[in-house]
Scaffold this motif. Structure first.
Motif, PDB file in Angstrom:
ATOM      1  N   THR A 189       0.849  -1.199   0.000  1.00  0.00           N
ATOM      2  CA  THR A 189       0.000   0.000   0.000  1.00  0.00           C
ATOM      3  C   THR A 189       0.880   1.244   0.000  1.00  0.00           C
ATOM      4  OG1 THR A 189      -0.141   0.298   2.391  1.00  0.00           O
ATOM      5  CG2 THR A 189      -1.668  -1.277   1.418  1.00  0.00           C
ATOM      6  N   GLU A 190       0.262   2.386  -0.269  1.00  0.00           N
ATOM      7  CA  GLU A 190       0.997   3.655  -0.331  1.00  0.00           C
ATOM      8  C   GLU A 190       0.372   4.656   0.628  1.00  0.00           C
ATOM      9  OE1 GLU A 190       1.768   4.811  -4.750  1.00  0.00           O
ATOM     10  OE2 GLU A 190      -0.073   3.623  -4.722  1.00  0.00           O
ATOM     11  N   GLY A 199       8.617  15.562   6.279  1.00  0.00           N
ATOM     12  CA  GLY A 199       8.797  16.622   7.259  1.00  0.00           C
ATOM     13  C   GLY A 199       7.752  17.716   7.187  1.00  0.00           C
ATOM     14  N   ALA A 200       6.990  17.745   6.077  1.00  0.00           N
ATOM     15  CA  ALA A 200       5.960  18.784   5.926  1.00  0.00           C
ATOM     16  C   ALA A 200       4.598  18.206   6.300  1.00  0.00           C
ATOM     17  CB  ALA A 200       5.935  19.293   4.485  1.00  0.00           C
ATOM     18  N   ALA A 201       3.772  19.040   6.953  1.00  0.00           N
ATOM     19  CA  ALA A 201       2.441  18.582   7.372  1.00  0.00           C
ATOM     20  C   ALA A 201       1.429  18.753   6.242  1.00  0.00           C
ATOM     21  CB  ALA A 201       1.985  19.357   8.604  1.00  0.00           C
ATOM     22  N   GLY A 202       0.502  17.825   6.166  1.00  0.00           N
ATOM     23  CA  GLY A 202      -0.568  17.903   5.174  1.00  0.00           C
ATOM     24  C   GLY A 202      -1.589  16.810   5.448  1.00  0.00           C
ATOM     25  N   GLU A 203      -2.552  16.666   4.559  1.00  0.00           N
ATOM     26  CA  GLU A 203      -3.562  15.626   4.767  1.00  0.00           C
ATOM     27  C   GLU A 203      -2.981  14.259   4.458  1.00  0.00           C
ATOM     28  OE1 GLU A 203      -8.172  14.551   3.785  1.00  0.00           O
ATOM     29  OE2 GLU A 203      -6.972  15.297   2.133  1.00  0.00           O
ATOM     30  N   VAL A 204      -3.207  13.306   5.350  1.00  0.00           N
ATOM     31  CA  VAL A 204      -2.767  11.927   5.133  1.00  0.00           C
ATOM     32  C   VAL A 204      -3.704  11.283   4.102  1.00  0.00           C
ATOM     33  CG1 VAL A 204      -2.376   9.675   6.207  1.00  0.00           C
ATOM     34  CG2 VAL A 204      -1.905  11.774   7.494  1.00  0.00           C
ATOM     35  N   GLN A 205      -3.094  10.707   3.064  1.00  0.00           N
ATOM     36  CA  GLN A 205      -3.873  10.001   2.032  1.00  0.00           C
ATOM     37  C   GLN A 205      -3.282   8.614   1.842  1.00  0.00           C
ATOM     38  OE1 GLN A 205      -4.046  12.529  -1.480  1.00  0.00           O
ATOM     39  NE2 GLN A 205      -5.378  14.004  -0.455  1.00  0.00           N
ATOM     40  N   PRO A 246     -10.061  10.613  -7.950  1.00  0.00           N
ATOM     41  CA  PRO A 246     -10.262   9.817  -9.179  1.00  0.00           C
ATOM     42  C   PRO A 246      -9.173   8.757  -9.390  1.00  0.00           C
ATOM     43  CG  PRO A 246     -10.670  12.145  -9.617  1.00  0.00           C
ATOM     44  CD  PRO A 246     -10.123  12.067  -8.221  1.00  0.00           C
ATOM     45  N   ASP A 247      -7.954   9.003  -8.873  1.00  0.00           N
ATOM     46  CA  ASP A 247      -6.893   8.003  -9.050  1.00  0.00           C
ATOM     47  C   ASP A 247      -6.722   7.103  -7.821  1.00  0.00           C
ATOM     48  OD1 ASP A 247      -5.934  10.164  -7.612  1.00  0.00           O
ATOM     49  OD2 ASP A 247      -3.956  10.175  -8.546  1.00  0.00           O
ATOM     50  N   GLY A 248      -7.758   7.042  -6.965  1.00  0.00           N
ATOM     51  CA  GLY A 248      -7.799   6.010  -5.936  1.00  0.00           C
ATOM     52  C   GLY A 248      -7.213   6.340  -4.578  1.00  0.00           C
ATOM     53  N   TRP A 249      -6.851   7.594  -4.336  1.00  0.00           N
ATOM     54  CA  TRP A 249      -6.336   7.960  -3.014  1.00  0.00           C
ATOM     55  C   TRP A 249      -7.500   8.234  -2.069  1.00  0.00           C
ATOM     56  CZ3 TRP A 249      -1.327   7.630  -1.537  1.00  0.00           C
ATOM     57  CH2 TRP A 249      -0.355   7.548  -2.557  1.00  0.00           C
ATOM     58  N   LEU A 250      -7.440   7.668  -0.864  1.00  0.00           N
ATOM     59  CA  LEU A 250      -8.434   7.930   0.173  1.00  0.00           C
ATOM     60  C   LEU A 250      -7.994   9.155   0.962  1.00  0.00           C
ATOM     61  CD1 LEU A 250     -10.841   7.140   2.074  1.00  0.00           C
ATOM     62  CD2 LEU A 250      -9.187   5.736   3.340  1.00  0.00           C
ATOM     63  N   ARG A 251      -8.862  10.158   1.003  1.00  0.00           N
ATOM     64  CA  ARG A 251      -8.577  11.346   1.827  1.00  0.00           C
ATOM     65  C   ARG A 251      -9.000  11.019   3.254  1.00  0.00           C
ATOM     66  NH1 ARG A 251     -11.625  13.856  -2.743  1.00  0.00           N
ATOM     67  NH2 ARG A 251     -10.151  15.044  -4.007  1.00  0.00           N
TER      68      ARG A 251
END
Length: 540
Positions: free
Chosen positions: A371-372, A386-392, A415-420
């Protein structure tokens, strides 16, 4: 290990039904479930599940029908749930903290045909609360307000009129031949849905993540391997079965490895200590609060906890001191942290055995193999380590979508399958994930996810409340609890105690605000949204 297929349990078994059958053959005489004086071998568990599946078929359950279970952690939950899944049903586990109206909403939206419900639990009659919530309607089944619900089975020796007692339900399955049950089980495919796990979104409306047999089998074979769960382990399952952590990291993982399940219906630290000592418990996953209470209990030294060797925790900030104390004071060789959500089959990242304590305490580990995980900015662009953002997250274990909710599915999946995920996090150079904040304002009460928008909607039903906003505040015992900032209607004399007492009657206990502040108005921005940052600063 049974060869390379162990890490592709979806290929080895194909369905949870075949996993149950194989576990019964492979681990036959070994203890599968211990409940008080009741000790059930894997062979007996297999027989009981087949009997429950036959009864489901006799009751008219067809492949793909939704079957719900609203009950605490018990042997009957295990048998009823696995029986329904073996009959081809899609399992809908219902939160035991829910009140009647909350449960009725899930049953209505899934159009569940069959419900397994506990008798009385913690002094509450679930049947009575469901009756009160579904008095109005035109259905011909046991509850007028739930026209699709054809049968309610009470997991007890007897049941009220219009409901079926568990022994009576099982007896009706005797007319279904074993070959019919076997054929139904064999008709299930890896990509068929196995369960719908309900979560809550910031809109306040719970959503059901649809997960398949293959996703569950593959993810929890890996979870079991990474955790080091092994045949003969004795696993105290305190995490509720209605939650992925209890059902999949608990029941399914034990079936995969031949471990013994000791379900505990209510978390009480005294009961847990007694169980660990009496049953020689070796595996104890759970939220950090559980382990903290065990460490701090004054009578801990009176109990023999020496068999404990594996702890997996998560769902909240894990203090480094907790990891160190579990290792030094309880001599637990493996302490791991993990992170997941219902939409990803309950798992995203996990620490590995051998990781240093500071990595285990300060991060939730690395992505599951195959998984990614990435951290993205508001526009969806990947951020550097090191940078903060939404985990996908993207991979085989991400849900196909929310049950019959295409709009919510489109918001959750790119659309390309990443879960927000809605969680804010940071990835380090080694790929370890640290969750830093929650986009969704969610807070965690003793391991349970609490969603402010959902609680606010419930509070606004109170006749004296004109407006309400909820935030999470720190709590020494539960990690976090809710605080409500409420605007009373003109002329109301409602007190804080009165609002808390009303909340206890109307919502699950973990959602009940522990503090109330009455205010003249809530701070809002130009678009009308409540500025919760101001409330949090005020609360500090």
């Amino acid at each position: 290990m049974h060869g390379d297929l162990d890490l592709r349990a979806d290929l080895e078994y194909g369905s949870l039904a075949r996993l149950v059958r194989t576990a019964a053959e492979r681990y036959g005489p070994q203890e599968a479930v211990v409940e008080g004086r009741n000790r059930i071998s894997y062979a007996e568990l297999g027989e009981r599940v087949e009997r429950a599946a036959a009864a489901c078929i006799a009751a008219g359950v067809a492949p793909g029908d939704r079957v719900a279970v609203w009950a605490p952690n018990t042997l009957d939950w295990i048998v009823a749930a696995l029986g329904a899944v073996t009959a081809g049903a899609v399992l809908v586990p219902v939160n035991t903290r829910f009140k009647g109206a909350e449960t009725a909403d899930v049953l209505r939206r899934t159009r569940a045909r069959l419900l397994f419900v506990t008798g009385t639990f913690l002094g509450t009659s679930y049947v009575a609360s469901l009756r009160r919530a579904t008095r109005e309607g035109t259905g011909t089944g046991p509850l007028p307000g739930l026209p699709h619900l054809e049968r309610i089975v009470v997991l007890a020796e007897d049941a009220p009129t219009d409901f079926t007692a568990w022994p009576e339900f099982l007896a009706a399955g005797a007319s279904v031949p074993a070959a019919t049950v076997r054929a139904r089980a064999d008709s299930l495919g890896p990509d068929d849905p196995s369960d719908i796990i309900y979560t809550s979104g910031t809109t306040g409306h719970s959503k059901g993540a649809v997960i398949t047999h293959a996703q569950t089998l593959r993810a929890y074979a890996l979870w079991s391997e990474l955790a080091g769960l092994r045949q003969g382990d004795r696993y105290l399952i305190v995490n509720p079965f209605f939650h992925t952590f209890g059902y999949k990291a608990g029941i399914v993982a034990c079936l995969l490895r031949g471990a013994t399940m000791i379900p505990q219906p209510v978390f009480g630290v005294e009961t847990a200590l007694a169980n660990i000592a009496a049953e020689r418990i070796s595996v104890l996953p759970g939220p950090p609060t559980l382990h903290q209470q065990i460490l701090d209990h004054p009578a801990r030294a009176l109990h023999d906890l020496s068999a404990l060797r594996l702890v997996v925790t998560g769902a909240a900030v894990v203090p480094l001191q907790l990891v160190e104390r579990l290792r030094s004071e309880l001599k637990i060789s493996t302490v791991l942290t993990a992170y997941g959500l219902s939409e990803s089959s309950g798992i995203v990242t996990m620490c590995r055995r051998g990781d240093p304590p500071e990595v285990i305490a300060s991060t939730s580990g690395r992505a599951l193999p195959g998984t990614e995980v990435r951290v993205a900015d508001a526009a969806g662009r990947p951020m550097p380590s090191g940078a903060a953002g939404e985990v996908q997250v993207r991979g085989y274990h991400v849900m196909s979508g929310y049950f019959e909710d295409p709009a919510a599915t489109a918001r959750a999946l790119t659309p390309d399958g990443w879960l927000r995920t809605g969680d804010v996090g940071v990835l380090d150079a080694d790929g370890n994930l640290r969750i830093t904040d929650r986009i969704k304002d969610m807070f965690i009460v003793g391991g349970f996810n609490a969603y402010p928008a959902e609680i606010e909607q419930l509070l606004l039903r109170h006749p004296d409340i004109a407006d309400a906003a909820v935030i999470g505040i720190p709590d020494g015992r539960l990690g976090e609890v809710g605080k409500v900032f409420a605007v009373r209607r003109a002329g109301s004399a409602l007190t804080a105690d009165g609002l808390i007492a009303w909340s206890r009657r109307e919502m699950a206990n973990y959602k009940v605000p522990r503090e109330v502040a009455f205010v003249a108005e809530l701070p809002r921005n130009a678009s009308g949204k409540v500025v919760k940052r101001q409330l949090r600063e005020g609360a500090r």
